[in-house]
Design an enzyme around this catalytic site. Structure first.
Site, PDB file in Angstrom:
ATOM      1  N   ASP A 188      31.211 -14.637 -50.972  1.00  0.00           N
ATOM      2  CA  ASP A 188      29.801 -14.402 -51.338  1.00  0.00           C
ATOM      3  C   ASP A 188      29.574 -12.905 -51.549  1.00  0.00           C
ATOM      4  O   ASP A 188      28.836 -12.287 -50.802  1.00  0.00           O
ATOM      5  CB  ASP A 188      28.866 -14.954 -50.244  1.00  0.00           C
ATOM      6  CG  ASP A 188      29.106 -14.366 -48.862  1.00  0.00           C
ATOM      7  OD1 ASP A 188      30.210 -13.826 -48.602  1.00  0.00           O
ATOM      8  OD2 ASP A 188      28.190 -14.412 -48.012  1.00  0.00           O
ATOM      9  N   HIS A 191      34.880  -6.928 -41.586  1.00  0.00           N
ATOM     10  CA  HIS A 191      34.878  -8.384 -41.369  1.00  0.00           C
ATOM     11  C   HIS A 191      35.818  -9.104 -42.345  1.00  0.00           C
ATOM     12  O   HIS A 191      36.810  -9.723 -41.953  1.00  0.00           O
ATOM     13  CB  HIS A 191      33.479  -8.965 -41.595  1.00  0.00           C
ATOM     14  CG  HIS A 191      32.431  -8.527 -40.637  1.00  0.00           C
ATOM     15  ND1 HIS A 191      32.470  -8.828 -39.298  1.00  0.00           N
ATOM     16  CD2 HIS A 191      31.275  -7.855 -40.831  1.00  0.00           C
ATOM     17  CE1 HIS A 191      31.385  -8.350 -38.701  1.00  0.00           C
ATOM     18  NE2 HIS A 191      30.647  -7.751 -39.618  1.00  0.00           N
TER      19      HIS A 191
HETATM   20  C1  BDR Z   1      30.049 -12.016 -42.547  1.00  0.00           C
HETATM   21  O1  BDR Z   1      28.708 -12.159 -43.038  1.00  0.00           O
HETATM   22  C2  BDR Z   1      28.562 -11.515 -44.292  1.00  0.00           C
HETATM   23  O2  BDR Z   1      27.415 -10.700 -44.277  1.00  0.00           O
HETATM   24  C3  BDR Z   1      29.794 -10.679 -44.483  1.00  0.00           C
HETATM   25  O3  BDR Z   1      30.150 -10.607 -45.859  1.00  0.00           O
HETATM   26  C4  BDR Z   1      30.847 -11.378 -43.666  1.00  0.00           C
HETATM   27  O4  BDR Z   1      31.503 -12.375 -44.415  1.00  0.00           O
HETATM   28  C5  BDR Z   1      30.027 -11.211 -41.263  1.00  0.00           C
HETATM   29  O5  BDR Z   1      29.310 -11.878 -40.276  1.00  0.00           O
HETATM   30 CA    CA Z   2      31.333 -12.442 -46.874  1.00  0.00          CA
END
Ligand code: BDR
Ligand code: CA
Length: 305
Positions: A9, A239
């Site tokens: 995303d 992340h």
């Molecule tokens: C996840 O949430 C999204 O905002 C980031 O892209 C990542 O995949 C982190 O909690």
């Molecule tokens: Ca993400």
């Protein structure tokens, strides 16, 4: 070479993960599937195409679900990733287009064609993955494994005190995935909160790789400001890149085998907790060699153009 599809995303840390995959000599990227989350699925699809074109990668993008399985659609996380998904940098229309298949159809076909070899790396809400499982009962066993960014075992949440954002945005889909019997590695907040990328790290990437490292640095200003707004001044969490790195460098992480389920209602909705049925264990990554993961990420991004 590890064959990978990233379900994404994009999103700033998604962009970091996709450029990392583009830089990795040990990854064969077979495609991207787009999902709502940080942005709408339309924007996610457009951004996925744009990232691939920037990186010079000619691989398919399939557009996925625009809403969770059982809940009403969410508003995109514009306060975290910006209105268009890449912080302050303006939207751009890519040259290419998504393939005609839906993300779930694409995932099902690719898992069949690369049976036992495909590592699926979801870094957004798990809706497309759950839909692929509903479309093909053999999908869970056709993939080699699913290495997902999401969830939290002992760390607490980041979108609520209990839930991590990707799981929170479609807890019912996440439950389908955790109950599927697929081999799953969960790269959650227990490890991603331990790997931080600072303003200086983005400057290093931009200096060494002005095109792609520079694009990440341009995006990072907005993201770092979001982290600073809740007192995190040392940098943003890696992340999504951590999940892609875990696909090829599992020795940099320490797993714990636990059966996991997802809370699908009430105050704790989206929390990933110990299951009390006989489902297969999830490998929850609980410790990480942070310095090594970060060095690998920086070295490879710096080697890009
Ligand atoms: C996840 O949430 C999204 O905002 C980031 O892209 C990542 O995949 C982190 O909690
Ligand atoms: Ca993400």
């Amino acid at each position: 070479m590890t064959k990978i599809i990233i379900d994404t995303d994009p999103g700033i840390d998604d962009a970091m993960a996709i450029f990392y995959a583009a830089s990795a000599p040990d990854i064969e990227l077979l495609g991207l599937t787009a999902i709502f989350g940080n942005v709408t699925v339309e924007t996610a699809t457009r951004n996925a195409l744009r990232l691939l074109e920037a990186a010079g990668l000619d691989v398919p993008v399939a557009k996925g679900a625009d809403a969770p399985l059982a809940m009403p659609p969410f508003k995109p996380s514009a306060h975290v990733h910006g209105e268009e998904g890449f912080g302050d940098i303006p939207a751009e229309t890519p040259k290419g287009q998504a393939v005609a298949e839906s993300a779930a159809e694409f995932l099902v076909r690719m898992a069949r064609d690369h049976k036992g070899e495909l590592v699926l790396c979801p870094i957004g809400p798990l809706t497309n993955v759950a839909l692929a499982m509903q479309l093909d009962p053999e999908f869970a066993s056709n993939v080699d494994r699913i290495v997902l960014m999401g969830g939290s075992y002992k760390e607490g949440g980041n979108i609520t005190p209990y839930a991590e954002a990707n799981i929170y945005h479609d807890p019912h889909a996440a439950e389908v995935v955790f109950a599927s019997g697929a081999k799953i590695e969960m790269v959650g907040l227990d490890v991603t909160h331990r790997i931080l990328c600072s303003k200086e790290d983005f400057a290093t990437m931009a200096a060494a790789a002005p095109h792609l490292g520079g694009m990440l640095q341009d995006m990072s200003h907005f993201y770092l400001k979001f982290y600073e707004s809740f007192g995190m001044t040392e940098g943003c969490s890696l992340h999504d890149p951590a999940a892609v790195i875990a696909c090829t460098h599992p020795h940099l992480f320490t797993p714990e085998n636990v059966p996991l389920t997802v809370v699908t209602e009430g105050e704790h909705i989206g929390e990933t907790v110990l299951a009390d049925d006989s489902r297969a264990d999830t490998q929850v990554l609980m410790a990480v060699q942070s310095a090594e993961v970060k060095a690998l990420f920086l070295d490879r991004i710096c080697a890009l153009s």
